[in-house]
Design an enzyme around this catalytic site. Structure first.
Site, PDB file in Angstrom:
ATOM      1  CG  ASP A 198      31.435   2.377  20.019  1.00  0.00           C
ATOM      2  OD1 ASP A 198      31.203   3.086  21.008  1.00  0.00           O
ATOM      3  OD2 ASP A 198      31.102   1.178  19.939  1.00  0.00           O
ATOM      4  CD  GLU A 204      33.446   4.286  24.157  1.00  0.00           C
ATOM      5  OE1 GLU A 204      32.847   4.140  25.247  1.00  0.00           O
ATOM      6  OE2 GLU A 204      33.199   3.618  23.152  1.00  0.00           O
TER       7      GLU A 204
END
Length: 626
Positions: free
Chosen positions: A274, A308
């Site tokens: 993330d 990401e």
């Protein structure tokens, strides 16, 4: 009186000598924790007396307690303070503030030896949030819905973070027990059963993990050492983990071990890392490169690693020999942003950098992302790098995901903002693209439910989080007036969470059922016709249409209004493989007209839609690549 001390690690644990946390052995359990500044660390088994661990090199404390086995609950005392949960706990049965539980990671009887793993070239991801994917909101309930996903035609489930968090509802990005599946979803073996069932059905499982920050409540790392965090860097969500200062090798080792254990102990097929743009690390070797190297070397299973990252940096996915970090893929926002500008008219925030033209969308599909160093209005300077030479499957693209839906004030999805024909066109463009597509739970039937931002923090923190969210939304024109912000759902309200649960019954009703059939048809066509031709794809724009030419297979996506598109046909008769306006895929079909005209054929759209045609003829035009 001096307290008893645990003896050194049992020889049977030698193969996992470096493992953190509680590691069961035949005659007890070995405990290991990093607390470099502590003179004395004691483990406290519930119902027993504190037992001191031996201080070891580099600030570790460890020891073996005979007679302690799986199911025992424990905490640590650090120089008399505490007791605190284990930073490497495998399970927190009473929440992140409670005691940790000894779990045997090798006790589960796996039967997934026939599963072959993920193939990046054929990957289609399906992102879901365990708590809202089903009415029950558990690992077990999600496992019962996996046959739906197998029939849909995706290749892997991508779970939003499951590391335990405070409260009973959260997106997962406030996780604090990095090694422990959230107890509100089930026990560790319930997650293993979900993975085993996915593998039985031929599906992979990818897990979202967060290494850029910890949540604001329930993190006890600081109780063991202030060196877990740094003041050199900040993140948008609080203190940064110490990745480049004194003690950072041990913090980095903890994060690498976390990645490895999710893969090894749960048979996961990949991790999504993330917000890697917020991982603050000035070390000569970035944490991402270290995690990639350690996973390849020590996880014992093949696993894809996806980042990401909004920066459009090719270094993330270049090979180490090219100076890259060695990840397998990266989320690419640009297609989503261009589509929303084109179809929904979004202009605020990041959308200010996009025109939404068909040429812009085509250029994004040709490259993998649009920004390769151009100045960005939103970011205030150059954004991106040139991804030339990277296979397009390394770019994960989407028309929806948890962020792009849930960070909208009312959690509305793209299909809530555009008419059904335009939504079918957008879905077609996504699933016909040469990049790796990602679906967000419920989009396959155009779910009526929103996906909202929700939390379950203690009241004072929850109030501050809700106020901060309203301040953040005030930057957007639609919410500049305090009155327009008043109806925004309260993240702390249970009703906000409940409203985000999927309604599975509507998937069988119109107009949702036809959208589901379209997704299944597109994914089957992608698998059978497009993936084998991916290397020869050509993408161009014509008017309001994007044309994707996979050799003999030609896909035309009309994004807006009526229009005519001309496609070379090599003199052969086109055969329609799929049309979004076919009966069964559209409630009120208005099929485009396909008119062969010598060496070309013309597609005349009455409204937005997509059509895929195969041109079978002598020679190369219709021959199937090998």
């Amino acid at each position: 009186m001096a307290m008893p001390e645990a003896r050194e690690a049992h020889p049977s644990g030698a193969s996992r000598q470096a493992a953190l946390g509680a590691t069961p052995a035949p005659d007890g359990t070995r405990f290991r924790v990093w607390a470099p500044g502590a003179a004395r660390v004691e483990v406290v088994i519930e119902g027993g007396r504190p037992v001191a661990l031996a201080r070891r090199p580099k600030g570790y404390h460890e020891g073996h307690l005979a007679g302690v086995g799986p199911g025992a609950t424990y905490r640590y005392r650090v120089d008399g303070a505490g007791p605190f949960p284990d930073p490497a706990s495998r399970f927190q049965p009473r929440g992140v503030h409670g005691p940790s539980e000894v779990v045997d990671p090798d006790a589960f009887a796996w039967n997934d030896g026939d599963y072959l793993g993920l193939d990046l070239e054929r990957l289609v991801l399906y992102e879901l949030h365990v708590g809202t994917f089903t009415p029950e909101g558990t690992f077990a309930a999600a496992a019962r819905r996996l046959p739906h996903l197998a029939a849909l035609g995706v290749a892997a489930v991508e779970l939003m973070p499951v590391a335990d968090f405070p409260g009973d509802r959260n997106w997962g990005y406030d996780g604090v027990s990095l090694f422990a599946p959230a107890r509100c979803y089930g026990a560790p073996d319930d997650l293993r059963r979900l993975v085993a069932e996915a593998h039985r059905l031929g599906l992979g499982v990818v897990l979202d993990v967060v290494y850029n920050h910890l949540g604001p409540d329930g993190s006890y790392l600081g109780a063991f050492s202030e060196l877990y965090f740094t003041r050199r860097h900040e993140t948008p969500w609080g203190s940064a983990l110490n990745l480049d200062g004194e003690g950072s090798p041990e913090v980095r080792a903890l994060l690498a071990e976390n990645a490895i254990r999710w893969i090894r102990e749960y048979h996961l097929d990949g991790l999504r890392l993330d917000a890697t743009h917020a991982i603050a690390d000035d070390s000569p070797r970035h944490l991402l490169a270290e995690i990639a190297g350690e996973v390849r070397r020590r996880a014992g299973r093949p696993a894809l690693l996806l980042a990401e990252d909004h920066r459009n940096l090719d270094v993330l996915v270049r090979r180490p020999a090219e100076g890259g970090y060695g990840l397998d893929g990266v989320w690419s926002d640009d297609l989503h942003h261009a589509l929303r500008v084109r179809l929904a008219g979004d202009r605020d925030g990041t959308f200010a950098d996009f025109s939404g033209s068909a040429e812009e969308i085509a250029e994004t599909l040709r490259r993998g992302w649009l920004y390769v160093g151009q100045d960005s209005v939103y970011w205030g300077g150059p954004r991106g790098s040139d991804p030339a030479g990277l296979p397009l499957e390394r770019f994960v693209v989407f028309a929806q995901n948890h962020d792009q839906v849930g960070n909208r004030a009312f959690g509305d999805r793209l299909h809530h903002a555009v008419a059904a024909p335009a939504w079918r066109a957008a879905v077609s463009l996504l699933l016909l693209a040469p990049e790796t597509p990602l679906l967000f739970m419920g989009q396959e039937w155009a779910a009526s439910t929103p996906f909202l931002y929700f939390t379950d923090h203690e009241p004072d923190l929850g109030r501050r989080v809700a106020e901060g969210r309203r301040r953040e939304l005030a930057r957007f024109r639609d919410f500049a007036d305090p009155g327009t912000r008043r109806p925004i759902p309260d993240p702390q309200a249970a009703a906000t969470f409940e409203a985000s649960r999927l309604r599975w019954d509507e998937a069988e009703e119109e107009p949702h059922a036809s959208v589901l059939r379209l997704h299944r048809a597109l994914l089957a066509l992608r698998r059978d016709e497009l993936v084998p031709r991916r290397r020869q794809v050509e993408v161009r724009a014509e008017g309001a249409a994007v044309v994707l030419a996979y050799g003999a297979v030609q896909a035309v996506v009309q994004l807006e209004g009526a229009g005519e598109v001309t496609v070379p046909a090599s003199g052969a008769q086109p055969r329609v493989l799929l049309s979004t306006e076919a009966a069964g895929l559209a409630a009120d079909p208005q099929p485009p007209e396909v008119v062969p005209a010598g060496p070309v054929w013309r597609v005349r759209f009455r409204r937005p839609g997509a059509i895929v045609v195969r041109v079978d003829g002598p020679g190369g035009a219709g021959s199937h690549p090998r």
